[in-house]
Structure formats: structure tokens, C-alpha cells
Design a protein around this motif. Structure first.
Motif, PDB file in Angstrom:
ATOM      1  N   UNK A 188       0.785  -1.230   0.000  1.00 40.59           N
ATOM      2  CA  UNK A 188       0.000   0.000   0.000  1.00 40.59           C
ATOM      3  C   UNK A 188       0.815   1.277   0.000  1.00 40.59           C
ATOM      4  N   UNK A 189       0.207   2.325   0.583  1.00 42.68           N
ATOM      5  CA  UNK A 189       0.804   3.663   0.495  1.00 42.68           C
ATOM      6  C   UNK A 189       0.690   4.409   1.817  1.00 42.68           C
ATOM      7  N   UNK A 190       0.710   3.680   2.933  1.00 42.61           N
ATOM      8  CA  UNK A 190       0.533   4.323   4.224  1.00 42.61           C
ATOM      9  C   UNK A 190       1.568   5.383   4.539  1.00 42.61           C
ATOM     10  N   UNK A 191       2.768   5.280   3.964  1.00 45.67           N
ATOM     11  CA  UNK A 191       3.818   6.253   4.236  1.00 45.67           C
ATOM     12  C   UNK A 191       3.533   7.622   3.628  1.00 45.67           C
ATOM     13  N   UNK A 192       2.448   7.735   2.869  1.00 46.27           N
ATOM     14  CA  UNK A 192       2.043   9.052   2.376  1.00 46.27           C
ATOM     15  C   UNK A 192       1.385   9.875   3.478  1.00 46.27           C
ATOM     16  N   UNK A 193       1.125   9.253   4.633  1.00 46.98           N
ATOM     17  CA  UNK A 193       0.504   9.928   5.770  1.00 46.98           C
ATOM     18  C   UNK A 193       1.487  10.030   6.934  1.00 46.98           C
ATOM     19  N   UNK A 194       1.252  11.009   7.811  1.00 45.38           N
ATOM     20  CA  UNK A 194       2.149  11.217   8.946  1.00 45.38           C
ATOM     21  C   UNK A 194       2.100  10.067   9.933  1.00 45.38           C
ATOM     22  N   UNK A 206       3.994   0.603  -6.358  1.00 48.71           N
ATOM     23  CA  UNK A 206       3.279  -0.181  -7.366  1.00 48.71           C
ATOM     24  C   UNK A 206       2.081   0.548  -7.935  1.00 48.71           C
ATOM     25  N   UNK A 207       1.377   1.302  -7.087  1.00 50.22           N
ATOM     26  CA  UNK A 207       0.225   2.080  -7.549  1.00 50.22           C
ATOM     27  C   UNK A 207       0.657   3.108  -8.582  1.00 50.22           C
ATOM     28  N   UNK A 208       1.726   3.828  -8.272  1.00 51.05           N
ATOM     29  CA  UNK A 208       2.204   4.871  -9.186  1.00 51.05           C
ATOM     30  C   UNK A 208       2.784   4.270 -10.463  1.00 51.05           C
ATOM     31  N   UNK A 209       3.504   3.172 -10.346  1.00 47.41           N
ATOM     32  CA  UNK A 209       4.039   2.485 -11.527  1.00 47.41           C
ATOM     33  C   UNK A 209       2.901   2.087 -12.458  1.00 47.41           C
ATOM     34  N   UNK A 328      -3.085   5.681   9.303  1.00 44.51           N
ATOM     35  CA  UNK A 328      -3.342   5.061   8.005  1.00 44.51           C
ATOM     36  C   UNK A 328      -2.843   3.622   8.018  1.00 44.51           C
ATOM     37  N   UNK A 329      -3.733   2.709   7.591  1.00 45.32           N
ATOM     38  CA  UNK A 329      -3.431   1.282   7.757  1.00 45.32           C
ATOM     39  C   UNK A 329      -3.543   0.485   6.464  1.00 45.32           C
ATOM     40  N   UNK A 330      -4.611   0.689   5.682  1.00 41.93           N
ATOM     41  CA  UNK A 330      -4.859  -0.192   4.542  1.00 41.93           C
ATOM     42  C   UNK A 330      -5.648   0.551   3.465  1.00 41.93           C
ATOM     43  N   UNK A 331      -5.305   0.253   2.215  1.00 45.37           N
ATOM     44  CA  UNK A 331      -5.999   0.830   1.064  1.00 45.37           C
ATOM     45  C   UNK A 331      -6.917  -0.221   0.464  1.00 45.37           C
ATOM     46  N   UNK A 332      -8.236   0.056   0.492  1.00 47.33           N
ATOM     47  CA  UNK A 332      -9.179  -0.908  -0.076  1.00 47.33           C
ATOM     48  C   UNK A 332      -9.212  -0.858  -1.598  1.00 47.33           C
ATOM     49  N   UNK A 333      -8.987   0.331  -2.174  1.00 48.06           N
ATOM     50  CA  UNK A 333      -8.949   0.462  -3.627  1.00 48.06           C
ATOM     51  C   UNK A 333      -7.578   0.102  -4.170  1.00 48.06           C
ATOM     52  N   UNK A 334      -7.352   0.428  -5.435  1.00 51.11           N
ATOM     53  CA  UNK A 334      -6.055   0.151  -6.039  1.00 51.11           C
ATOM     54  C   UNK A 334      -6.163  -0.146  -7.522  1.00 51.11           C
ATOM     55  N   UNK A 335      -5.257  -0.957  -8.010  1.00 50.55           N
ATOM     56  CA  UNK A 335      -5.225  -1.316  -9.427  1.00 50.55           C
ATOM     57  C   UNK A 335      -6.386  -2.255  -9.709  1.00 50.55           C
ATOM     58  N   UNK A 352      -2.621  -8.493  -3.831  1.00 46.98           N
ATOM     59  CA  UNK A 352      -2.370  -7.964  -2.495  1.00 46.98           C
ATOM     60  C   UNK A 352      -3.006  -6.602  -2.313  1.00 46.98           C
ATOM     61  N   UNK A 353      -2.453  -5.822  -1.410  1.00 43.29           N
ATOM     62  CA  UNK A 353      -3.092  -4.557  -1.046  1.00 43.29           C
ATOM     63  C   UNK A 353      -3.187  -3.572  -2.191  1.00 43.29           C
ATOM     64  N   UNK A 354      -2.226  -3.546  -3.099  1.00 41.14           N
ATOM     65  CA  UNK A 354      -2.287  -2.562  -4.173  1.00 41.14           C
ATOM     66  C   UNK A 354      -3.298  -2.930  -5.254  1.00 41.14           C
ATOM     67  N   UNK A 355      -3.818  -4.151  -5.231  1.00 40.56           N
ATOM     68  CA  UNK A 355      -4.821  -4.583  -6.207  1.00 40.56           C
ATOM     69  C   UNK A 355      -6.218  -4.315  -5.660  1.00 40.56           C
ATOM     70  N   UNK A 356      -7.165  -4.118  -6.549  1.00 40.18           N
ATOM     71  CA  UNK A 356      -8.560  -3.976  -6.134  1.00 40.18           C
ATOM     72  C   UNK A 356      -9.399  -4.982  -6.912  1.00 40.18           C
TER      73      UNK A 356
END
Length: 513
Positions: A188-194, A206-209, A328-335, A352-356
């Protein structure tokens, strides 16, 4: 350029599951940007949800998943999760995987938020993820090539087909690999948050790629904030597993007053989005929030990882209170993928987490994430085995992208923007401002990997993931699960109230019908 049958980007449980299913028949390269054990999967304290108790039923697990997901789930995906997941857990037991057991030798099943039954399997108390990663690494280590400390910059797409990847090593050297199948499993992308429970590697790469390659990304606005992060001197120091509340801990404010029973019928074990908002509002109104663990006997033995983390941060567990705040813990959406992991780009997969797949809907049910990696990782592997393409294909002429390099904001600034304007509660004005700010730095084309450093590409990836979250949140004019709009609050508790008046037998019959 080196060619492989399959390239897997990432080393969490989803990636390892794919690799373990393919490693005896295919030539595989696994790439991870730091160590192979550096992933959210390895950090996972929670367990794996599975309806294995004789009085439980996959139908109940299915319905609980839909309820937590606010019925935004794709039902076919949920059905696969609960049914095939049960088969995989049975196989792991046959392999001797060390699930925790009670004094009678039965698998010890725990409880977590929004589950209607005790169905959470653990290993090593609160070390399930680590145990699972170690188990799968033993299966694959000598059978595939694993490149650690190598950062994937972009996927190369030729004529609508993914044909290779571009990577950089720590010394900024460029490498190019080709493959018949490419699988993104970077988390996922949790590091985008504080404040986040995520591993430092989780910068949305992976999301950005995928975005730069032309993949469709969906439901990015659905972001899950875990209610209970250890909160010390204004910073988050790690995750306090939901299993702690499942074993009897309760949320209190600084006066010792419980507050969740007034907010939701399930109280402290309400769905994560509900609990996270309740804690967030307490802090907004000037209160402090703690987990009261006084009802849990032998806490340090039951939760050794958490106890060690508390000790390192000078939290005195004898006082029976742990300070917590949402993160921030988990992204439900994604690719966007189908049920075998395919994206809209030929031979490019996500898992995994980056897939939807739609399995989590608007809010993930606790302890369904490791299960998702196991189930859909195995499904991707089976599909690839059926479609085996082992011949090396021409990469063709390759030219570096010559777009001009632009400056990118620092990570700290990105995190402040996302946390403040695209957080637990959202408004139109705040989201519009965030979208405008982030959009200036989003890259819509494969990067000039020579010009940007790894750290700069990480920042670009964080911005890209953040922009997609903010844009989706701006467009969705309702509140649902992990996406809460103050200007469109919307949600009502009638779904739960209707559900809990039924017996499990009645619910099983209703779902099966």
C-alpha cells in the motif's frame, strides 16, 4: 537485459504465495527494494480470518465481510475469499504451519471488530505475519532469484503489453529485465501519511508504476485508518492489534470513561472506520484516548510483540493503559483487476493490497488481508500456469524518457498535506485544495529514471497515490466505509441493527438462499 518467465515486484505474503506456486515450473525473479522480509505482511500482528469452527460457517464470514465493506464489495470476490481461503488454511495446517493452539490442542480462535464469531487464527501470538512470511520463504528461497535492495522505477509497455521493468540499485545503476508475465505486489501507500502502521517501504510505488503504465485504478478514496496506533509524545510508534480489543480491552478517555457503547451496537468491536472516527473526534475535542487492558490476563505472554514495543517506548503496562490514536493502515482500492489478477494491460498483474478485486469494498474486515494475499496469489499462479508463455520476446528499441526533470516536495510536506486535507474526515473544499496542490507534481508518463534518484521517485510515487486518493474522495459525494465526507455524512446503523437480531442459523439460511 535478462529474461524471466515471471517477474514479481514485492515480497509480502501475496508475492510469496505466487512464487511458491510457480517456483518448481518457472524461471522467476523477485525484486524487493530493501530486504525480502521488509513488508507490511511481515509486520502483521493480526491473524487470518477463517470460518473453521464447527459452529461457524463461511456464509457468516461472507456476510461479515460485506457488512464491514458497506456492501460496496464485489460479491464473487468475497465468495472466493471465504471458500478458497478455507481450503488454503486447511492445507497450511497439513503442512504443519504453527497456528496457536489452546490447552486442549485445538486451534485457538480470536475475535476482532465486525466479526460475528471467533474465527481469527494466530501464530506466535501477535506475530502471524512474520511466521507466515518465514514459512513461505523456506519454500522458495533456493528455487527463485531474489534481488534485494533494487528499486523498480517503471514497467515497460509495448503495444499494450507489459514486457519488462526498469530498476535502480542503491548505487543508482540502471537495470532492465524482461518477462513473459509481470506481477506487481508492492503493498500500500501508508507512508504518504504522517501516522501509519505501514512499513517504511509502503510509499505507493506499485500504484504509481501502474498509473504511469496506463492501468485503471479504482476506489482509491477508501482508506482504512487503524483505530489503535501507539501514541507517544505526538508521534505514532507502532500498531496495537485489534486482537487486543478482541480479547477484552476497551477504549477509554482520560477520565476513564468508555465511549464506544454510545456510538455503535458492537461497541469497542465496531468496524474499524467507526472506531477510528470516534477516536479522531475525541482528540479533535481535546481529549486523550487509551486502551484499558485490565481485563486481559498475561498480556505480555499473549501479545509479546506489542509488550516489547510498549517497553521500548516506556509505557508502563502495570498501569493497564496504552495511549492510542488512529493511523493510516490499509488501502481498499487500487489497481483494478479481475479475479485472477489481470489488469487492463496484457500480462501485467496485481495482487495484495495494491490490487482492487472488490473483495474489501469500502472498508476491510479485520484479518482478511493475509487471507486475500493467499487466495488471490494462488489464483494468479494457477492462471499463469495455464497460460504459460516461456519464449523470450523482443524488447525492441528502448529510449530513455526525455521529459524535463522537475522538483518534487519533501516527504514531510507530502505527509502533512495528506494527513490534514485527505484524512479520516473530509470536505469538498479541503479535498479540492489537496487535489490542486498534488496534481502539480504528478507524473503521467514513465519517468526518466536516470535523472531522478530513488528517494525522489519515492516522493513522486507518494504524491501520485495521494493525488488518486484525494481525487477519488472529491468525486465520491457520499460517506461509505473508509471514506467519510462531513458534507455528505450519509451512513446509518440500520444494517447492523437488522443483522444482530438474527441468530447465526437464521443468517446462514438467509445468505445461502
Amino acid at each position: 537485459m535478462t529474461h524471466y518467465d515471471v517477474i514479481i515486484v514485492g515480497s509480502g505474503i501475496a508475492a510469496l504465495t505466487v512464487a511458491s506456486e510457480l517456483c518448481e515450473k518457472m524461471n522467476i525473479l523477485m525484486i524487493t527494494k530493501t530486504m525480502k522480509t521488509s513488508s507490511n505482511s511481515h509486520l502483521a500482528q493480526g491473524g487470518i480470518a477463517c470460518a473453521i469452527h464447527e459452529n461457524d460457517h463461511s456464509c457468516l464470514h461472507y456476510e461479515d465481510t460485506l457488512y464491514a465493506g458497506r456492501y460496496h464489495n464485489k460479491k464473487e470476490a468475497v465468495e472466493l475469499l471465504v471458500q478458497e481461503g478455507k481450503e488454503i488454511i486447511s492445507s497450511l495446517m497439513d503442512e504443519g504451519f504453527p497456528f496457536d493452539k489452546d490447552e486442549q490442542g485445538n486451534v485457538d480462535l480470536g475475535n476482532e471488530g465486525a466479526h460475528s464469531f471467533r474465527r481469527i487464527l494466530h501464530a506466535g501470538g501477535d506475530a502471524t505475519g512474520r511466521k507466515m512470511v518465514e514459512h513461505f520463504l523456506k519454500k522458495i528461497t533456493n528455487r527463485i532469484t531474489i534481488n534485494e535492495y533494487q528499486f523498480v522505477c517503471d514497467v515497460v509497455v509495448k503495444d499494450g503489453r507489459a514486457v519488462g521493468i526498469i530498476t535502480k540499485t542503491a548505487d543508482e545503476n540502471i537495470h532492465v529485465y524482461t518477462a513473459s508475465h509481470i506481477i506487481l505486489a508492492t503493498g500500500g501507500c501508508g507512508q504518504a501519511y504522517e501516522w501509519t502502521s505501514n512499513h517504511p517501504n509502503a510509499t505507493g510505488d506499485g500504484l504509481a508504476i501502474a498509473f504511469r503504465a496506463g492501468c485503471r485504478l479504482i476506489d482509491m478514496e477508501f482508506t482504512q485508518f487503524h483505530p489503535t496506533m501507539l501514541y507517544i509524545n505526538g508521534t505514532c510508534r507502532g500498531l496495537i492489534s485489534e486482537a487486543v480489543r478482541g480479547e477484552g480491552a476497551v477504549l477509554i478517555d482520560e477520565t476513564g470513561q468508555r465511549f464506544m457503547s454510545e456510538i455503535h451496537p458492537l461497541g469497542d468491536l465496531a468496524p474499524r472506520d467507526v472506531v477510528a472516527r470516534a477516536i479522531y473526534r475525541k482528540y479533535r475535542d481535546g481529549h486523550q484516548v487509551y486502551l484499558d487492558i485490565s481485563e486481559i490476563q498475561f498480556f505480555s505472554e499473549r501479545f509479546p510483540t506489542i509488550a516489547e514495543m510498549c517497553w521500548q517506548n516506556r509505557v508502563n503496562l502495570s498501569e493497564k493503559k496504552i495511549p492510542v490514536v488512529p493511523g493510516m493502515h490499509f488501502l481498499m482500492g487500487g489497481i483494478e483487476t479481475d479475479l485472477v489478477g489481470r489488469t487492463n494491460i496484457d500480462r501485467l498483474y496485481a495482487v495484495g493490497e495494491l490490487a482492487c478485486t472488490g473483495v474489501h469494498g469500502a472498508n476491510r474486515l479485520a484479518s482478511n488481508s493475509l487471507l486475500e494475499g493467499l487466495v488471490f496469489g494462488k489464483r494468479i499462479a494457477k492462471f499463469i500456469l495455464d497460460q504459460w508463455l516461456s519464449s523470450q520476446e523482443s524488447f525492441g528499441d528502448f529510449h530513455w524518457n526525455e521529459h524535463e526533470k522537475t522538483e518534487v516536495p519533501e516527504k514531510g510536506e507530502i505527509r502533512k498535506i495528506l494527513t490534514k486535507w485527505v484524512g479520516i474526515e473530509r470536505t469538498h473544499g479541503e479535498l479540492a485544495w489537496a487535489v490542486s496542490w498534488l496534481k502539480r507534481y504528478v507524473k503521467y508518463f514513465p519517468l526518466n529514471a536516470i535523472s531522478y534518484s530513488i528517494e525522489e521517485i519515492e516522493r513522486i510515487n507518494m504524491i501520485t497515490a495521494g493525488y488518486l486518493i484525494a481525487k477519488g474522495a472529491l468525486l465520491r459525494k457520499e460517506s461509505r466505509g473508509g471514506h467519510f465526507r462531513i458534507d455528505y455524512p450519509g451512513e446509518k446503523p440500520e444494517w447492523l441493527e437488522k443483522r444482530i437480531v438474527q441468530t447465526n442459523e437464521q443468517r446462514i439460511g438467509a445468505v445461502e438462499t
